[in-house]
Design a protein around this motif. Structure first.
Motif, PDB file in Angstrom:
ATOM      1  N   GLU A  64     -22.938  -6.437 -16.826  1.00  0.00           N
ATOM      2  CA  GLU A  64     -22.757  -5.457 -15.699  1.00  0.00           C
ATOM      3  C   GLU A  64     -22.849  -5.871 -14.478  1.00  0.00           C
ATOM      4  N   LYS A  65     -23.586  -6.851 -14.210  1.00  0.00           N
ATOM      5  CA  LYS A  65     -23.832  -7.497 -12.572  1.00  0.00           C
ATOM      6  C   LYS A  65     -22.329  -8.116 -12.509  1.00  0.00           C
ATOM      7  N   VAL A  66     -21.691  -8.774 -13.237  1.00  0.00           N
ATOM      8  CA  VAL A  66     -20.497  -9.364 -12.765  1.00  0.00           C
ATOM      9  C   VAL A  66     -19.553  -8.197 -12.947  1.00  0.00           C
ATOM     10  N   LYS A  67     -19.464  -7.190 -13.586  1.00  0.00           N
ATOM     11  CA  LYS A  67     -18.448  -6.182 -13.625  1.00  0.00           C
ATOM     12  C   LYS A  67     -18.740  -5.427 -12.263  1.00  0.00           C
ATOM     13  N   ASN A  68     -19.767  -5.180 -11.669  1.00  0.00           N
ATOM     14  CA  ASN A  68     -20.023  -4.333 -10.575  1.00  0.00           C
ATOM     15  C   ASN A  68     -19.496  -5.195  -9.632  1.00  0.00           C
ATOM     16  N   ALA A  69     -19.573  -6.549  -9.444  1.00  0.00           N
ATOM     17  CA  ALA A  69     -19.343  -7.269  -8.278  1.00  0.00           C
ATOM     18  C   ALA A  69     -17.822  -7.555  -8.184  1.00  0.00           C
ATOM     19  N   ILE A  70     -17.092  -7.598  -9.241  1.00  0.00           N
ATOM     20  CA  ILE A  70     -15.547  -7.675  -9.364  1.00  0.00           C
ATOM     21  C   ILE A  70     -14.903  -6.334  -8.747  1.00  0.00           C
ATOM     22  N   SER A  71     -15.591  -5.241  -9.534  1.00  0.00           N
ATOM     23  CA  SER A  71     -15.187  -3.932  -8.918  1.00  0.00           C
ATOM     24  C   SER A  71     -15.447  -3.479  -7.586  1.00  0.00           C
ATOM     25  N   GLN A  72     -16.092  -4.242  -6.678  1.00  0.00           N
ATOM     26  CA  GLN A  72     -16.159  -4.265  -5.308  1.00  0.00           C
ATOM     27  C   GLN A  72     -14.791  -4.594  -4.725  1.00  0.00           C
ATOM     28  N   VAL A  73     -14.248  -5.595  -5.437  1.00  0.00           N
ATOM     29  CA  VAL A  73     -12.972  -6.238  -4.849  1.00  0.00           C
ATOM     30  C   VAL A  73     -11.842  -5.744  -5.634  1.00  0.00           C
ATOM     31  N   PHE A  74     -12.082  -4.881  -6.899  1.00  0.00           N
ATOM     32  CA  PHE A  74     -10.721  -4.356  -7.386  1.00  0.00           C
ATOM     33  C   PHE A  74     -11.305  -3.089  -8.104  1.00  0.00           C
ATOM     34  N   PRO A  75     -11.239  -2.139  -7.339  1.00  0.00           N
ATOM     35  CA  PRO A  75     -12.162  -0.678  -7.637  1.00  0.00           C
ATOM     36  C   PRO A  75     -11.276   0.021  -8.529  1.00  0.00           C
ATOM     37  N   LYS A  76      -9.922  -0.053  -8.702  1.00  0.00           N
ATOM     38  CA  LYS A  76      -9.156   0.523  -9.514  1.00  0.00           C
ATOM     39  C   LYS A  76      -8.857   0.074 -10.845  1.00  0.00           C
ATOM     40  N   SER A  77      -9.109  -1.291 -11.023  1.00  0.00           N
ATOM     41  CA  SER A  77      -8.932  -2.110 -12.146  1.00  0.00           C
ATOM     42  C   SER A  77      -9.640  -1.909 -13.452  1.00  0.00           C
ATOM     43  N   ILE A  94      -8.506  -6.556 -15.917  1.00  0.00           N
ATOM     44  CA  ILE A  94      -9.000  -7.785 -15.482  1.00  0.00           C
ATOM     45  C   ILE A  94      -9.999  -8.386 -16.820  1.00  0.00           C
ATOM     46  N   TYR A  95      -9.598  -9.522 -17.212  1.00  0.00           N
ATOM     47  CA  TYR A  95     -10.782  -9.929 -18.460  1.00  0.00           C
ATOM     48  C   TYR A  95     -11.263 -11.071 -17.940  1.00  0.00           C
ATOM     49  N   PHE A  96     -12.509 -10.916 -17.631  1.00  0.00           N
ATOM     50  CA  PHE A  96     -13.328 -12.129 -17.275  1.00  0.00           C
ATOM     51  C   PHE A  96     -14.262 -12.666 -18.317  1.00  0.00           C
ATOM     52  N   TYR A  97     -14.248 -14.166 -18.617  1.00  0.00           N
ATOM     53  CA  TYR A  97     -14.897 -14.811 -19.359  1.00  0.00           C
ATOM     54  C   TYR A  97     -15.839 -15.648 -18.832  1.00  0.00           C
ATOM     55  N   MET A 138      -0.238  -5.437 -14.023  1.00  0.00           N
ATOM     56  CA  MET A 138      -0.447  -6.834 -13.589  1.00  0.00           C
ATOM     57  C   MET A 138      -2.076  -7.212 -14.420  1.00  0.00           C
ATOM     58  N   ILE A 139      -2.127  -8.217 -15.042  1.00  0.00           N
ATOM     59  CA  ILE A 139      -3.399  -8.497 -15.748  1.00  0.00           C
ATOM     60  C   ILE A 139      -3.898  -9.812 -15.020  1.00  0.00           C
ATOM     61  N   LEU A 140      -5.389 -10.031 -14.969  1.00  0.00           N
ATOM     62  CA  LEU A 140      -5.932 -10.913 -14.569  1.00  0.00           C
ATOM     63  C   LEU A 140      -6.871 -11.424 -15.676  1.00  0.00           C
ATOM     64  N   ILE A 141      -6.702 -12.993 -15.882  1.00  0.00           N
ATOM     65  CA  ILE A 141      -7.898 -13.423 -16.749  1.00  0.00           C
ATOM     66  C   ILE A 141      -8.422 -14.557 -16.142  1.00  0.00           C
ATOM     67  N   ALA A 142      -9.633 -14.636 -16.351  1.00  0.00           N
ATOM     68  CA  ALA A 142     -10.594 -15.677 -15.704  1.00  0.00           C
ATOM     69  C   ALA A 142     -11.453 -16.440 -17.040  1.00  0.00           C
ATOM     70  N   ASP A 143     -11.472 -17.574 -16.894  1.00  0.00           N
ATOM     71  CA  ASP A 143     -12.593 -18.443 -17.493  1.00  0.00           C
ATOM     72  C   ASP A 143     -13.341 -19.146 -16.598  1.00  0.00           C
ATOM     73  N   SER A 144     -14.684 -18.826 -16.540  1.00  0.00           N
ATOM     74  CA  SER A 144     -15.718 -19.128 -15.338  1.00  0.00           C
ATOM     75  C   SER A 144     -16.818 -19.803 -15.874  1.00  0.00           C
ATOM     76  N   GLY A 145     -17.047 -20.899 -15.195  1.00  0.00           N
ATOM     77  CA  GLY A 145     -18.203 -21.810 -15.499  1.00  0.00           C
ATOM     78  C   GLY A 145     -19.015 -21.662 -14.191  1.00  0.00           C
ATOM     79  N   THR A 146     -20.164 -22.740 -14.004  1.00  0.00           N
ATOM     80  CA  THR A 146     -21.040 -22.544 -13.246  1.00  0.00           C
ATOM     81  C   THR A 146     -20.447 -23.125 -11.830  1.00  0.00           C
ATOM     82  N   THR A 147     -19.299 -23.904 -12.143  1.00  0.00           N
ATOM     83  CA  THR A 147     -18.905 -24.721 -10.717  1.00  0.00           C
ATOM     84  C   THR A 147     -17.423 -24.348 -10.357  1.00  0.00           C
TER      85      THR A 147
END
Length: 279
Positions: free
Chosen positions: A73-86, A59-62, A1-10
């Motif tokens: 690195e800050k965002v990657k660390n935060a995501i890894s707390q939820v998906f540690p094996k990804s 996970i591909y986070f933009y 399974m692949i997750l893709i995120a497009d994120s803004g401030t809101t």
């Protein structure tokens, strides 16, 4: 399974591609490392877990604000707390625009939403980027820029009386509450950009049409025309301002001798297609 995120401030748009290629979607609050700490980011990411039924491999986070290695690195660390094996790859929202709009072809990819940005892309990497500089120093053509110009003219009585009356009736603004919202409150760029809706709803007023047209001219002059051999590249746009004002945007491009191809509201569909092809 692949997750893709497009994120803004809101807001953050997610797409989920399962092992059979089926696509589903999820939404959570905005994620921006300039404004959100790691625990806050983790909480937002955790809110989509209930919508995912199997283990996530990639996970591909933009995201906005993810240009520096420190913020990535800050965002990657935060995501890894939820998906540690990804496997987690974090990129700037400008790369999201390039992947979505250009795919594996070269071109100039632009963002015109709350903020603005652009890049020269060779089909794999970003070759050049004229710094956007944010809503205070730059972001020409963005929603925040349109709002800034509108409010500046309003407070200085530098607009037609009819437009002034429309603003009075709609918003009941004072110099004090405008300056407070911009200089003392959080989210100044979002506040400024919120006035773009009023401009769009009254775009037939010559003053407002000219405001948008000249703002787009500034975006072209200070960004697109600065790229080497810009005339040999297709130019593409994503973002709500580009999408809703596309007629004016194309007119300015034509007047500048620039070829504009794709104009889309959000890059997430193109990102999904891009990663489907890559997988």
């Amino acid at each position: 399974m692949i997750l893709i995120a497009d994120s803004g401030t809101t807001k953050t748009d997610w797409r989920v591609i399962d092992s059979e290629g089926k696509i589903s979607q999820a939404i959570c609050g905005g994620i921006n490392p300039y404004y959100h700490d790691e625990p806050t980011i983790s909480l937002e990411v955790e809110s989509i877990v209930s919508q995912i039924n199997s283990e996530v491999e990639e996970i591909y986070f933009y995201g906005a604000g993810c240009s520096s290695e420190q913020n990535k690195e800050k965002v990657k660390n935060a995501i890894s707390q939820v998906f540690p094996k990804s496997k987690i790859i974090v990129n700037h929202d400008l790369m999201a625009a390039a992947h979505s709009l250009c795919g594996e072809e070269s071109g100039i990819a632009c963002i015109l939403g709350t903020g603005a940005n652009s890049c020269l892309y060779d089909g794999e990497s970003i070759l050049d980027n004229i710094p956007a500089l944010g809503y205070i120093m730059g972001d020409e053509g963005s929603g925040a820029y349109l709002g800034k110009r509108l409010l500046s003219d309003y407070l200085r009585r530098n607009m037609p009386e009819k437009i002034e009356q429309l603003i009075d009736k709609r918003f009941g603004l004072t110099k004090e509450n405008v300056l407070d919202s911009i200089y003392l409150q959080e989210g100044a760029s979002k506040y400024l950009a919120s006035f773009s809706k009023f401009i769009f709803q009254n775009i037939k007023q010559p003053y407002l049409y000219k405001l948008v047209y000249t703002s787009f001219e500034e975006f072209f002059d200070r960004n697109i025309l600065k790229y080497k051999d810009y005339g040999n590249h297709q130019v593409h746009f994503t973002g709500s301002v580009a999408f809703y004002y596309s007629d004016i945007l194309r007119q300015v491009a034509n007047d500048k001798g620039v070829s504009v191809r794709n104009i889309i509201e959000s890059p997430i569909a193109g990102l999904t297609l891009y990663h489907q092809k890559q997988s």
